[in-house]
Design an enzyme around this catalytic site. Structure first.
Site, PDB file in Angstrom:
ATOM      1  N   ILE A  27      32.644  12.573   2.303  1.00 21.07           N
ATOM      2  CA  ILE A  27      32.475  13.060   0.922  1.00 21.07           C
ATOM      3  C   ILE A  27      33.807  13.502   0.332  1.00 21.07           C
ATOM      4  O   ILE A  27      34.180  13.081  -0.766  1.00 21.07           O
ATOM      5  CB  ILE A  27      31.429  14.205   0.887  1.00 21.07           C
ATOM      6  CG1 ILE A  27      30.025  13.582   1.110  1.00 21.07           C
ATOM      7  CG2 ILE A  27      31.491  14.972  -0.437  1.00 21.07           C
ATOM      8  CD1 ILE A  27      28.877  14.549   1.014  1.00 21.07           C
TER       9      ILE A  27
ATOM     10  N   ASP B 215      43.607  23.071  11.709  1.00 24.77           N
ATOM     11  CA  ASP B 215      42.235  23.571  11.812  1.00 24.77           C
ATOM     12  C   ASP B 215      42.101  24.729  10.829  1.00 24.77           C
ATOM     13  O   ASP B 215      42.897  25.679  10.893  1.00 24.77           O
ATOM     14  CB  ASP B 215      41.980  24.051  13.251  1.00 24.77           C
ATOM     15  CG  ASP B 215      40.513  24.335  13.533  1.00 24.77           C
ATOM     16  OD1 ASP B 215      39.824  24.860  12.630  1.00 24.77           O
ATOM     17  OD2 ASP B 215      40.059  24.027  14.657  1.00 24.77           O
TER      18      ASP B 215
ATOM     19  N   LYS C   7      42.608  31.816   0.274  1.00 22.88           N
ATOM     20  CA  LYS C   7      43.738  32.747   0.398  1.00 22.88           C
ATOM     21  C   LYS C   7      45.069  32.011   0.430  1.00 22.88           C
ATOM     22  O   LYS C   7      46.050  32.449  -0.166  1.00 22.88           O
ATOM     23  CB  LYS C   7      43.605  33.573   1.684  1.00 22.88           C
ATOM     24  CG  LYS C   7      42.587  34.673   1.611  1.00 22.88           C
ATOM     25  CD  LYS C   7      42.974  35.788   0.654  1.00 22.88           C
ATOM     26  CE  LYS C   7      43.887  36.814   1.289  1.00 22.88           C
ATOM     27  NZ  LYS C   7      44.104  37.969   0.370  1.00 22.88           N
TER      28      LYS C   7
ATOM     29  N   SER D 214      29.438  22.828  -0.702  1.00 22.13           N
ATOM     30  CA  SER D 214      28.372  23.557  -0.025  1.00 22.13           C
ATOM     31  C   SER D 214      27.233  22.589   0.314  1.00 22.13           C
ATOM     32  O   SER D 214      27.483  21.430   0.657  1.00 22.13           O
ATOM     33  CB  SER D 214      27.913  24.728  -0.917  1.00 22.13           C
ATOM     34  OG  SER D 214      27.016  25.555  -0.238  1.00 22.13           O
TER      35      SER D 214
ATOM     36  N   LYS E 247      26.631  28.218   4.617  1.00 20.76           N
ATOM     37  CA  LYS E 247      26.687  27.702   3.240  1.00 20.76           C
ATOM     38  C   LYS E 247      26.263  28.766   2.229  1.00 20.76           C
ATOM     39  O   LYS E 247      26.788  28.811   1.115  1.00 20.76           O
ATOM     40  CB  LYS E 247      25.807  26.453   3.108  1.00 20.76           C
ATOM     41  CG  LYS E 247      26.264  25.266   3.964  1.00 20.76           C
ATOM     42  CD  LYS E 247      27.658  24.776   3.611  1.00 20.76           C
ATOM     43  CE  LYS E 247      27.970  23.444   4.301  1.00 20.76           C
ATOM     44  NZ  LYS E 247      29.349  22.991   4.066  1.00 20.76           N
TER      45      LYS E 247
ATOM     46  N   ILE F 160      23.355  12.138   0.741  1.00 20.45           N
ATOM     47  CA  ILE F 160      24.316  11.147   0.246  1.00 20.45           C
ATOM     48  C   ILE F 160      24.441  10.044   1.299  1.00 20.45           C
ATOM     49  O   ILE F 160      24.722  10.323   2.471  1.00 20.45           O
ATOM     50  CB  ILE F 160      25.701  11.788  -0.018  1.00 20.45           C
ATOM     51  CG1 ILE F 160      25.579  12.990  -0.985  1.00 20.45           C
ATOM     52  CG2 ILE F 160      26.688  10.755  -0.551  1.00 20.45           C
ATOM     53  CD1 ILE F 160      25.054  12.679  -2.365  1.00 20.45           C
TER      54      ILE F 160
END
Ligand code: HXC
Length: 312
Positions: free
Chosen positions: A33, A81, A141, A174, A192, A221
């Site tokens: 996605i 990561d 952040k 999400s 989520k 999807i």
């Protein structure tokens, strides 16, 4: 570039060059996605930096995206990561050094598997929370100062299209499972739900600085890792009647929602969720799954036999 290739990633209504001179930073950017979201932005003029854990997959995806448009610059940093803040921050700083800034962020890195709570070790639960939720926070952040800078340059008055385009926008990827809940996905749903709240908080605290923060929530999807893992639990294996749209969605449809939010069309959309699921979450319930009929499978099967879930 072949038009039919481009049509897989974005609708034809978007104007070429709307993201010219802009930079998108995306975590999980080699995934099904997120790679489509970024590729669509690259088609429309953006340069990009994608990061991922797998070096080869991330670099290969970046090279492939760069071919979408002559002159496009797409960096792919592997071995990053999102759970490791310092490594993520280094990637962000390198992106800014090489591409000149960050205007758009997609926090998309995610991890998932099917497991009931009895099979979810504390470490397994924490892994998904760490990747999805803490990783999204780390992404925010690490990029925030650059988003603020971009937002300051690209304020919209809501009446005229900003001459320098848009910027200072973040999308958190999400899901919809957490709206109703679903067995075998406690970790995913909790993560989520946290991301949804994180995005809303960013909208409240940084909206006054011109930043927009929104959720894109993909449903089923086609040809994505998520749907391969989850369709049987959601009762979508072979029964598309549960989806009001009557079909799986495409990555293009998620990319279109992304463009909408990042382009001038999304200037007054902040703290919102764009659900791209064909209406699916409203009609699906836990009892729809043939593979996991609720609540029988939880009561009758040997719930300690993890093999039955991990094979999926
Ligand atoms: C139970 C499992 C498990 C399974 C892993 N674990 N798979 N527990 N059932 N099927 C446990 C391990 O046993 C270990 O706990 C802990 O999780 C951490 O696993 P590790 O292998 O140490 O590696 P780590 O890198 O931390 O694993 C991340 C992962 C993994 C998320 C657990 O599945 C992964 O890397 N997945 C690839 C990315 C991915 O899933 N993408 C899908 C995105 S689709 P113990 O205690 O045994 O040591 C998507 C859509 C979501 O996210 C939409 C709905 C929410």
């Amino acid at each position: 570039m072949a038009d039919n290739e481009r049509a897989k990633y974005l609708s034809s209504n978007w104007r070429d060059g709307i993201f010219a001179g802009k930079v998108v930073f995306c975590t999980g950017g080699a995934g099904d996605i997120c790679s489509a979201q970024v590729r669509a932005l690259v088609y429309l003029g953006a340069d990009a930096c994608i990061i991922g854990r797998n070096v080869e997959k991330t670099e290969r995806m970046a090279r492939s995206m760069a071919e979408s448009r002559p002159e496009a610059k797409v960096l792919g940093f592997g071995a990053v990561d999102v759970r490791d803040y310092d490594s993520l921050k280094s990637a962000v700083d390198r992106c800014v050094k090489e591409l000149g800034g960050i205007d758009f962020v997609i926090a998309g890195a995610a991890g998932n598997f099917l497991a009931p709570i009895t099979q979810l070790s504390p470490k397994a639960f924490r892994s998904v929370i760490d990747i999805d939720l803490i990783g999204s926070y780390h992404t925010l952040k690490a990029t925030l100062s650059y988003l603020e800078r971009s937002a300051a340059k690209h304020r919209s008055d809501g009446l005229t299209t900003p001459s320098k385009g848009t910027g200072g926008r973040i999308i958190f990827v999400s899901a919809t499972l957490q709206y109703r809940g679903i067995p075998l996905q406690t970790h995913g749903c909790v993560a989520k739900a946290g991301i949804d709240t994180l995005s809303a908080q960013v909208a409240i605290e940084f909206g006054p600085r011109g930043i927009t923060s929104n959720i894109v929530a993909p449903g089923p999807i086609a040809e994505t890792e998520g749907v391969k893992r989850l369709a049987r639990v959601e009762g979508l294996d072979g029964d598309l009647s549960r989806i009001p749209a009557g079909r799986f969605g495409s990555v293009k449809e998620v990319a279109d929602a992304t463009i909408f939010l990042f382009a001038d069309t999304g200037s007054y959309v902040n703290g919102a969720t764009v659900v791209v699921d064909g209406g699916s979450w409203r009609t699906q319930g836990v009892s729809d799954s043939k593979a996991f009929p609720y609540p029988g499978f939880l009561l009758s099967r040997n719930i300690d036999d993890n093999a039955q879930y991990t094979k999926l």
